[in-house]
Enzyme design. Structure first.
Site, PDB file in Angstrom:
ATOM      1  N   CYS A   1       0.856  -1.177   0.000  1.00 41.34           N
ATOM      2  CA  CYS A   1       0.000   0.000   0.000  1.00 41.34           C
ATOM      3  C   CYS A   1       0.898   1.234   0.000  1.00 41.34           C
ATOM      4  CB  CYS A   1      -0.910   0.003   1.226  1.00 41.34           C
ATOM      5  SG  CYS A   1      -1.921   1.493   1.377  1.00 41.34           S
TER       6      CYS A   1
ATOM      7  N   CYS B   1       0.407   3.281   3.508  1.00 36.37           N
ATOM      8  CA  CYS B   1       0.876   2.803   4.814  1.00 36.37           C
ATOM      9  C   CYS B   1       1.963   1.735   4.754  1.00 36.37           C
ATOM     10  CB  CYS B   1      -0.308   2.280   5.632  1.00 36.37           C
ATOM     11  SG  CYS B   1      -0.960   0.686   5.061  1.00 36.37           S
TER      12      CYS B   1
ATOM     13  N   CYS C   1      -6.458  -4.418 -19.347  1.00 34.48           N
ATOM     14  CA  CYS C   1      -7.552  -3.516 -18.974  1.00 34.48           C
ATOM     15  C   CYS C   1      -7.060  -2.094 -18.709  1.00 34.48           C
ATOM     16  CB  CYS C   1      -8.303  -4.047 -17.760  1.00 34.48           C
ATOM     17  SG  CYS C   1      -7.376  -3.953 -16.217  1.00 34.48           S
TER      18      CYS C   1
ATOM     19  N   CYS D   1      -7.361  -1.117   1.456  1.00 34.05           N
ATOM     20  CA  CYS D   1      -6.320  -1.637   2.336  1.00 34.05           C
ATOM     21  C   CYS D   1      -6.934  -1.838   3.722  1.00 34.05           C
ATOM     22  CB  CYS D   1      -5.167  -0.641   2.406  1.00 34.05           C
ATOM     23  SG  CYS D   1      -3.877  -1.095   3.588  1.00 34.05           S
TER      24      CYS D   1
ATOM     25  N   CYS E   1      -5.106   0.662   6.498  1.00 33.95           N
ATOM     26  CA  CYS E   1      -5.305   2.115   6.571  1.00 33.95           C
ATOM     27  C   CYS E   1      -6.566   2.597   5.878  1.00 33.95           C
ATOM     28  CB  CYS E   1      -4.089   2.850   6.018  1.00 33.95           C
ATOM     29  SG  CYS E   1      -3.887   2.720   4.223  1.00 33.95           S
TER      30      CYS E   1
ATOM     31  N   HIS F   1      -8.256   3.465  -0.614  1.00 34.10           N
ATOM     32  CA  HIS F   1      -8.845   2.896  -1.829  1.00 34.10           C
ATOM     33  C   HIS F   1      -7.734   2.338  -2.708  1.00 34.10           C
ATOM     34  CE1 HIS F   1     -11.362   2.586  -5.410  1.00 34.10           C
ATOM     35  NE2 HIS F   1     -10.434   3.264  -6.066  1.00 34.10           N
TER      36      HIS F   1
ATOM     37  N   HIS G   1     -10.898  -2.057  -7.605  1.00 36.18           N
ATOM     38  CA  HIS G   1     -12.108  -2.880  -7.551  1.00 36.18           C
ATOM     39  C   HIS G   1     -11.751  -4.317  -7.904  1.00 36.18           C
ATOM     40  CE1 HIS G   1     -13.779   1.167  -7.945  1.00 36.18           C
ATOM     41  NE2 HIS G   1     -14.831   0.675  -7.310  1.00 36.18           N
TER      42      HIS G   1
ATOM     43  N   ASP H   1      -8.144 -16.793 -17.462  1.00 38.46           N
ATOM     44  CA  ASP H   1      -7.614 -18.106 -17.098  1.00 38.46           C
ATOM     45  C   ASP H   1      -6.714 -17.964 -15.870  1.00 38.46           C
ATOM     46  OD1 ASP H   1      -6.936 -20.771 -17.110  1.00 38.46           O
ATOM     47  OD2 ASP H   1      -5.430 -20.548 -18.693  1.00 38.46           O
TER      48      ASP H   1
ATOM     49  N   ARG I   1     -10.507 -10.696 -10.914  1.00 36.33           N
ATOM     50  CA  ARG I   1      -9.556  -9.692 -11.390  1.00 36.33           C
ATOM     51  C   ARG I   1      -9.582  -8.518 -10.422  1.00 36.33           C
ATOM     52  NH1 ARG I   1     -10.071  -5.023 -14.785  1.00 36.33           N
ATOM     53  NH2 ARG I   1     -12.224  -5.658 -15.217  1.00 36.33           N
TER      54      ARG I   1
ATOM     55  N   CYS J   1      -8.498  -5.210  -9.984  1.00 37.73           N
ATOM     56  CA  CYS J   1      -8.095  -4.120 -10.860  1.00 37.73           C
ATOM     57  C   CYS J   1      -7.648  -2.973  -9.951  1.00 37.73           C
ATOM     58  CB  CYS J   1      -9.292  -3.729 -11.727  1.00 37.73           C
ATOM     59  SG  CYS J   1      -8.951  -2.456 -12.923  1.00 37.73           S
TER      60      CYS J   1
END
Length: 141
Positions: free
Chosen positions: A53, A56, A71, A103, A106, A109, A112, A120, A126, A128
């Site tokens: 992160c 933190c 993506c 996280c 802390c 964000h 998603h 596979d 996933r 992202c």
């Protein structure tokens, strides 16, 4: 900081976060913004190591769980451990709700997680994740 059985917890005021983070990092990590696709430093990274992160320093993902999803953001099929992240239902966009990943240490964000997209991978998930939410601690050469 406080702690429990999952390790240290980081609790700072917005002013303290603003001192630690750049304006862009603050907007993504503390205000749930999203970096533009294909612009993040880890989108195409294949180096071995641990992703932490950026706010933190908590270990979140390993490079062995990173895969190329094309993506525009780094994609992982699982976190380092389930207690490293927490999930929130995100209804900020019209249509079907998404699952936000934060996280656990802390509450920053990260991005998603999406299921059932047909990649596979062992989990069919996933994660992202915004590059700006992470720092990579490389191992080996």
């Amino acid at each position: 900081m406080s702690s429990d059985d999952r390790g240290p917890r980081v609790t700072l005021s917005d002013d303290q976060w603003r001192e630690r983070l750049t304006d862009t990092e603050f907007q993504v990590l503390r205000r749930s913004a999203t970096e533009a696709p294909f612009t993040g430093e880890y989108n195409d990274t294949t180096s071995e190591g641990v992703y932490r992160c950026r706010a933190c320093g908590a270990e979140l993902f390993r490079s062995t769980e990173k895969f190329s999803s094309h993506c525009g953001w780094p994609s992982f099929f699982s976190p380092l451990a389930e207690d490293r992240v927490r999930y929130i239902t995100d209804t900020s966009l019209p249509g079907a709700p998404r699952t936000e990943v934060r996280c656990a240490a802390c509450d920053s964000h990260l991005g998603h997680v999406f299921a059932g997209e047909g990649y596979d991978t062992p989990t069919d998930l996933r994660y992202c994740i915004n590059s700006i939410s992470l720092t990579l601690e490389t191992t080996g050469d």
